[in-house]
Design a protein around this motif. Structure first.
Motif, PDB file in Angstrom:
ATOM      1  N   GLU A 140      -5.204  -9.075 -13.707  1.00 49.10           N
ATOM      2  CA  GLU A 140      -6.054  -8.138 -13.029  1.00 49.10           C
ATOM      3  C   GLU A 140      -6.193  -8.101 -11.436  1.00 49.10           C
ATOM      4  O   GLU A 140      -6.463  -7.251 -10.946  1.00 49.10           O
ATOM      5  N   ASP A 141      -6.106  -9.664 -11.057  1.00 50.50           N
ATOM      6  CA  ASP A 141      -6.182  -9.904  -9.746  1.00 50.50           C
ATOM      7  C   ASP A 141      -5.115  -9.339  -8.838  1.00 50.50           C
ATOM      8  O   ASP A 141      -5.208  -9.117  -7.401  1.00 50.50           O
ATOM      9  N   VAL A 142      -3.959  -8.997  -9.443  1.00 45.39           N
ATOM     10  CA  VAL A 142      -2.649  -8.452  -9.032  1.00 45.39           C
ATOM     11  C   VAL A 142      -2.893  -7.117  -8.329  1.00 45.39           C
ATOM     12  O   VAL A 142      -2.544  -6.871  -7.256  1.00 45.39           O
ATOM     13  N   ALA A 143      -3.787  -6.404  -8.863  1.00 41.15           N
ATOM     14  CA  ALA A 143      -4.068  -5.079  -8.480  1.00 41.15           C
ATOM     15  C   ALA A 143      -5.041  -5.044  -7.049  1.00 41.15           C
ATOM     16  O   ALA A 143      -4.517  -4.407  -6.074  1.00 41.15           O
ATOM     17  N   PHE A 144      -6.105  -6.093  -6.896  1.00 42.90           N
ATOM     18  CA  PHE A 144      -6.585  -6.378  -5.654  1.00 42.90           C
ATOM     19  C   PHE A 144      -5.541  -6.876  -4.832  1.00 42.90           C
ATOM     20  O   PHE A 144      -5.843  -6.056  -3.582  1.00 42.90           O
ATOM     21  N   LEU A 145      -4.752  -7.533  -4.972  1.00 44.27           N
ATOM     22  CA  LEU A 145      -3.972  -8.173  -3.926  1.00 44.27           C
ATOM     23  C   LEU A 145      -3.017  -7.223  -3.460  1.00 44.27           C
ATOM     24  O   LEU A 145      -2.393  -6.822  -2.320  1.00 44.27           O
ATOM     25  N   GLY A 146      -2.416  -6.478  -4.654  1.00 46.93           N
ATOM     26  CA  GLY A 146      -1.391  -5.434  -4.088  1.00 46.93           C
ATOM     27  C   GLY A 146      -2.036  -4.162  -3.185  1.00 46.93           C
ATOM     28  O   GLY A 146      -1.436  -3.810  -2.341  1.00 46.93           O
ATOM     29  N   LYS A 147      -3.226  -3.869  -3.728  1.00 42.59           N
ATOM     30  CA  LYS A 147      -4.180  -2.722  -2.708  1.00 42.59           C
ATOM     31  C   LYS A 147      -4.331  -3.333  -1.478  1.00 42.59           C
ATOM     32  O   LYS A 147      -4.122  -2.570  -0.207  1.00 42.59           O
ATOM     33  N   SER A 148      -4.738  -4.725  -1.370  1.00 38.92           N
ATOM     34  CA  SER A 148      -4.847  -5.150   0.047  1.00 38.92           C
ATOM     35  C   SER A 148      -3.321  -5.280   0.848  1.00 38.92           C
ATOM     36  O   SER A 148      -3.590  -4.919   1.999  1.00 38.92           O
ATOM     37  N   CYS A 149      -2.597  -5.807   0.071  1.00 41.08           N
ATOM     38  CA  CYS A 149      -1.207  -5.931   0.898  1.00 41.08           C
ATOM     39  C   CYS A 149      -0.782  -4.413   1.344  1.00 41.08           C
ATOM     40  O   CYS A 149      -0.287  -4.355   2.462  1.00 41.08           O
ATOM     41  N   ALA A 150      -0.845  -3.440   0.551  1.00 44.16           N
ATOM     42  CA  ALA A 150      -0.508  -2.118   0.853  1.00 44.16           C
ATOM     43  C   ALA A 150      -1.472  -1.684   2.099  1.00 44.16           C
ATOM     44  O   ALA A 150      -0.930  -0.938   3.050  1.00 44.16           O
ATOM     45  N   GLU A 151      -2.484  -1.834   1.961  1.00 40.59           N
ATOM     46  CA  GLU A 151      -3.583  -1.580   3.251  1.00 40.59           C
ATOM     47  C   GLU A 151      -3.150  -2.150   4.480  1.00 40.59           C
ATOM     48  O   GLU A 151      -3.050  -1.519   5.775  1.00 40.59           O
ATOM     49  N   ALA A 152      -2.697  -3.392   4.327  1.00 43.40           N
ATOM     50  CA  ALA A 152      -2.279  -4.392   5.636  1.00 43.40           C
ATOM     51  C   ALA A 152      -1.008  -3.598   5.948  1.00 43.40           C
ATOM     52  O   ALA A 152      -0.776  -3.522   7.312  1.00 43.40           O
ATOM     53  N   ALA A 153       0.013  -3.377   5.233  1.00 45.82           N
ATOM     54  CA  ALA A 153       1.360  -2.835   5.633  1.00 45.82           C
ATOM     55  C   ALA A 153       0.887  -1.588   6.443  1.00 45.82           C
ATOM     56  O   ALA A 153       1.739  -1.181   7.110  1.00 45.82           O
ATOM     57  N   ALA A 154      -0.139  -0.546   5.797  1.00 45.92           N
ATOM     58  CA  ALA A 154      -0.215   0.638   6.610  1.00 45.92           C
ATOM     59  C   ALA A 154      -0.888   0.485   7.884  1.00 45.92           C
ATOM     60  O   ALA A 154      -0.404   1.393   8.683  1.00 45.92           O
ATOM     61  N   GLU A 155      -1.593  -0.416   7.952  1.00 46.56           N
ATOM     62  CA  GLU A 155      -2.168  -0.697   9.231  1.00 46.56           C
ATOM     63  C   GLU A 155      -1.167  -1.117  10.243  1.00 46.56           C
ATOM     64  O   GLU A 155      -1.213  -0.697  11.444  1.00 46.56           O
ATOM     65  N   VAL A 156      -0.033  -1.942   9.827  1.00 47.19           N
ATOM     66  CA  VAL A 156       0.895  -2.304  10.692  1.00 47.19           C
ATOM     67  C   VAL A 156       1.958  -1.049  11.242  1.00 47.19           C
ATOM     68  O   VAL A 156       2.161  -1.002  12.079  1.00 47.19           O
TER      69      VAL A 156
END
Length: 253
Positions: A225-241
């Motif tokens: 279940e935590d994977v979804a949170f980490l994945g979403k956070s990672c994708a948001e960070a990559a989008a910001e970069v």
């Protein structure tokens, strides 16, 4: 004094070209580097084969080739992406509590160029310059997601874990398509039973993937279940970069 090495001579030839003088003939180059024209011709022939110089057919002179960009591209991308990504990685590590990292592609491996360690005592980290070539690594999945099927077959054949990919190239391509659709790739203990990794792509202004943002964590601390949170956070960070670079995600996802 020892004679210059063949490599030194080749570098000297390449340094003859400039913005003011992009086109040079064999005679011009020979005079500048102090070599016989036959020697310069041999060097140019080798450089041309490697794409480092190319011949201007109307004048029969030479110019620098696009192969130079291929060599310098990863370094240029690394320098720019690393600079703009650092504050984003720092915030990402703080928000998730796990290690964040930035990786670039060298043509066959994902290479770690920046990292913010987790604040936890038990964490997953790696030294800068660490290379990941396994097909199931989250960062490798990100870079290969935009490749053609022929390239995927080559990677699977060469990757140390290629035989572990159930269903072969077709199944692997499907996995990459799913990663593109949701915005991040997952490695849930597949390359190491103690580690979980999620990664998302960073794009340049052409929409090409130039880097990957990675979150890595000990598997015991990350439920499915935590994977979804980490994945979403990672994708948001990559989008910001990506946004900081002036980039945009490709239309193909």
């Amino acid at each position: 004094m020892s004679a210059p090495s063949p490599i030194s001579n080749a570098v000297a030839v390449l340094r003859c070209f400039s913005v003011d003088e992009p086109l040079l003939g064999v005679t011009d180059i020979a005079a500048r580097v102090g070599l016989h024209k036959s020697s310069v011709s041999r060097i140019l022939a080798i450089l041309e084969t490697e794409g480092l110089v190319e011949r201007d057919e109307p004048t029969r002179r030479f110019r620098l080739g696009l192969g130079i960009i291929g060599i310098a591209g990863p370094l240029l991308a690394e320098l720019d992406v690393r600079r703009v990504a650092y504050p984003v990685l720092r915030d990402l590590a703080e928000r998730t509590g796990e290690t964040s990292a930035l990786l670039v592609w060298n043509g066959s491996e994902a290479v770690s160029v920046e990292q913010i360690p987790s604040r936890h005592q038990v964490k997953h980290t790696s030294t800068l310059g660490t290379r990941y070539g396994t097909a199931l690594s989250a960062s490798v999945q990100v870079f290969l997601a935009s490749e053609e099927s022929e390239r995927l077959r080559e990677v699977l054949a060469a990757a140390p874990d290629g035989s572990k990919v159930d269903g072969g190239t077709a199944a692997y391509a499907g996995r990459l398509a799913e990663a593109r659709e949701r915005g991040y790739a997952v490695n849930y203990g597949e390359t190491s039973p103690e580690e979980v990794g999620v990664a998302a792509p960073v794009h340049d202004h052409r929409g090409d993937v130039v880097a990957a943002v990675l979150i890595s964590a000990p598997r015991f601390r990350v439920s499915t279940e935590d994977v979804a949170f980490l994945g979403k956070s990672c994708a948001e960070a990559a989008a910001e970069v990506t946004q900081r670079l002036g980039g945009t995600a490709s239309s193909s996802g």
